[in-house]
Motif scaffolding. Structure first.
Motif, mmCIF file in Angstrom:
data_model
loop_
_atom_site.group_PDB
_atom_site.id
_atom_site.type_symbol
_atom_site.label_atom_id
_atom_site.label_comp_id
_atom_site.label_asym_id
_atom_site.label_seq_id
_atom_site.Cartn_x
_atom_site.Cartn_y
_atom_site.Cartn_z
ATOM 1 N N SER A 41 0.933 -20.756 -0.268
ATOM 2 C CA SER A 41 1.116 -20.331 -1.656
ATOM 3 C C SER A 41 2.182 -19.255 -1.763
ATOM 4 C CB SER A 41 -0.191 -19.783 -2.224
ATOM 5 O OG SER A 41 -1.183 -20.777 -2.205
ATOM 6 N N ASP A 160 0.710 -26.178 -6.407
ATOM 7 C CA ASP A 160 -0.135 -25.467 -5.451
ATOM 8 C C ASP A 160 -1.541 -26.040 -5.467
ATOM 9 O OD1 ASP A 160 -1.310 -23.724 -3.708
ATOM 10 O OD2 ASP A 160 -0.495 -21.910 -4.642
ATOM 11 N N GLU A 161 -1.853 -26.882 -4.520
ATOM 12 C CA GLU A 161 -3.148 -27.563 -4.417
ATOM 13 C C GLU A 161 -3.639 -28.059 -5.776
ATOM 14 O OE1 GLU A 161 -5.931 -26.129 -1.701
ATOM 15 O OE2 GLU A 161 -4.558 -24.747 -0.696
HETATM 16 MG MG LIG Z 1 -3.026 -21.005 -1.413
#
Ligand SMILES: [Mg+2]
Ligand SMILES: Nc1ncnc2c1ncn2[C@@H]1O[C@H](COP(=O)(O)OP(=O)(O)O)[C@@H](O)[C@H]1O
Lengths: 315, 249
Positions: A41, A160-161
């Motif tokens: 991240s 991000d995910e």
């Molecule tokens: Mg992360």
């Protein structure tokens, strides 16, 4: 094109990202994968300057990101995150129109764009446009999140995910949808996940990270056929590797197109665009070593034997 | 269609509550001076049973003006300070302000009055100061809670979309915290409607006047008149806030 050259991020004395170099080409789908806390991240957020990098250079389309005003930079980069971050006090339509509004598009243009995106992501406009985020399922909310990220038609997308919090079925659906979109839109995508299966499924290129560094990068089949070390191997699922690799190869690439005589058509069939993993599973299930391959209209187009599945000239 | 009609009549009903209290307050102002026979029973031994030094309407308006001015200052200062200390620049002051906010309410307003008279003299000004200080605390506390309670991923998304700090504040943070902030303002104003009455002890003109006069003369009728009006005023204002807070649901 996104370039990171020897990028380091320090939080205090700790290096969250360490001497990280990566080039993501135009239209490439690049997936950063690694265990939690390895700096994925942080890497992503440095690209849109939500976090400023400590050392090295980051370039977008060959320009230093520090030469841009951070707000202007972020408005031209799509950003989607795990918990969606939808604005809870705004309707779906208003959420999707966020960046166009910041860019001061006129109203009819924003409205038309919102419609277009909702259709693109399979959200019925009449049904969803005026809903509030709290009235959406997880999957729907994430569709809105992706639509919002795409709203101003950015060349670059950071994710991000985005599917991390979804149930497995919804996750797979959205992964396929994203692939379908990408084949059409050809964005430059940097996608973060800790799920290697997701990475194998989506990526043109996988970048495996550990403790802020790149451990290995390559295509999914590069990784599967030659994992750089035990860490990558364990991420790939150890003994399941063979199955994962089979999951990347289509039946159509291994089948023989000589059709069996009609009376000998095996009752067990597999679709041509299924993967070898599915084919193997079907063979185990039906206890047979040959499957009839069918196309979408269920017409036999060839056959696949266990031998075809195991040996092949290609790949 | 039917749904829409019922929604309209619903909102009309909610607006009716503050209007109702306003009506009751108005009736009370008009009726109290006429209710001599009634108050005679409360204070049979007093010469006069209706407070007459000032008109009730005048006292209500003075009281409202005092509370209104104090609340306005408290809102501007309280919300402003809370916003400042939740920005990166003011972060260092956050613990101090949060502590003051939680502590301050235990400090009795009478004490503020007593302490401010030597500085500001008698009358409206020390009362105003006491009301502002006392009213600040619920506002600061709620504004801090409201701003800090926002899902950090929403703020990350807002910044990630390219909003400036000011846009994040006005378009995301304040709207999302609005309900909690409003609840703080409501508490502050309601408390201060009651608290303002003690201003009468140091010469501010409020609905506390009949109460103080009643206490010093042993006249229960005066006390009752002041109390009735303060209670009705508080109920009216509170119902206005109740109505207002519905807008944020
Ligand atoms: Mg992360
Ligand atoms: N704002 C921050 N301040 C201090 N440390 C941070 C901050 N953000 C991330 N870190 C640290 O950096 C490391 C990498 O975090 P992150 O990039 O979020 O990992 P990942 O996304 O791979 O799970 C972690 O050790 C984390 O604790």
């Amino acid at each position: 094109m996104i370039e990171l050259r020897n990028v380091t991020k320090r939080f205090g004395d700790e290096r969250a990202v360490n001497d990280f170099s990566l080039t993501v080409e135009d239209g490439e789908f690049c997936v950063l994968v690694g265990t939690s806390g390895c700096g994925k991240s942080t890497t992503l957020r440095m690209i849109n300057r939500l976090i400023e990098h400590s050392d090295g250079q980051i370039l977008i389309d060959r320009q230093q990101i520090r030469s841009f005003n951070p707000q202007a930079l972020r408005r031209r980069i799509g950003y989607a995150i795990q918990s969606t971050g939808l604005f809870p006090h705004w309707s779906v339509a208003r959420n999707i129109g966020t960046v166009p509004r910041l860019l001061k598009w006129d109203k009819p243009r924003i409205e038309a764009r919102v419609r277009e995106l909702m259709e693109l992501l399979g959200l019925d406009h009449d049904n969803f446009a005026e809903r509030m985020p709290s009235q959406l399922s997880g999957g729907q909310a994430q569709r809105v999140g992706v639509a919002r990220a795409l709203a101003a038609d950015p060349d670059t997308l950071l994710m991000d995910e985005p599917f991390g919090a979804l149930d497995p079925i919804t996750r797979v659906n959205l992964q396929e949808e994203l692939l379908r979109l990408q084949s059409r839109l050809k964005k430059t995508i940097v996608f973060v996940t800790h799920d290697m299966d997701e990475a194998l499924k989506l990526a043109d290129r996988i970048v495996v990270m550990d403790a802020g560094r790149i451990v290995q990068q390559g295509t999914p089949s590069d990784l599967l056929s030659a994992p750089a070390n035990a860490f990558v191997e364990s991420l790939l699922g150890g003994a399941d590797r063979g199955l994962k690799q089979a999951g990347l190869i289509r039946v159509s690439s291994r089948m023989r197109t000589d059709l069996p005589a009609p009376q000998a058509v095996d009752p067990a069939t597999v679709a041509a665009d299924d993967t070898l993993r599915v084919a193997l599973s079907l063979m185990l299930w039906h206890r047979c070593d040959t499957l009839t391959v069918v196309d979408r209209s269920n017409t036999p187009v060839g056959q696949l034997s266990l031998r075809d599945l195991l040996h092949s000239g290609s790949s | 269609m039917r749904l829409q009609v019922s929604r309209v009549s619903n909102s009309a009903r909610h607006a009716a509550v503050p209007l109702g209290w306003l009506l009751v307050l108005g009736l009370a102002i008009a009726w109290l001076p006429e209710a001599e026979a009634w108050f005679r029973q409360v204070a049979p031994n007093s010469r006069s049973v209706i407070y007459q030094r000032d008109g009730f309407l005048d006292l209500v308006l003075q009281h409202l003006r005092l509370v209104g001015a104090a609340s306005l200052v408290a809102v501007v200062v309280g919300v402003g300070a809370s916003i400042l200390v939740t920005r990166p620049l003011g972060q260092d002051f956050l613990p101090l302000v949060a502590q003051l906010a939680s502590m301050g309410q235990t400090f009795p307003p009478v004490a503020v009055l007593a302490l401010s008279v030597p500085m500001l003299g008698f009358g409206t000004q020390p009362t105003l100061l006491a009301l502002v200080l006392y009213g600040l605390l619920p506002i600061v506390r709620n504004t801090l809670v409201g701003l800090q309670g926002i899902d950090p991923t929403v703020l990350e998304a807002a910044r990630g979309m390219g909003m400036s700090n000011r846009q994040v504040l006005w378009q995301v943070e304040l709207p999302l915290a609005a309900r909690v902030i409003l609840a703080g303002i409501r508490t502050s104003v309601t408390i201060n409607i009651a608290t303002a009455a003690i201003g009468s002890t140091i010469g501010a003109k409020t609905l506390g006047d009949p109460i103080i006069a009643g206490i010093s003369n042993g006249n229960n009728a005066y006390i009752l008149q002041g109390a009735i009006l303060i209670a009705l005023l508080a109920l009216f204002i509170d119902s206005l806030f109740e109505r207002l807070s519905r807008l944020f649901q």
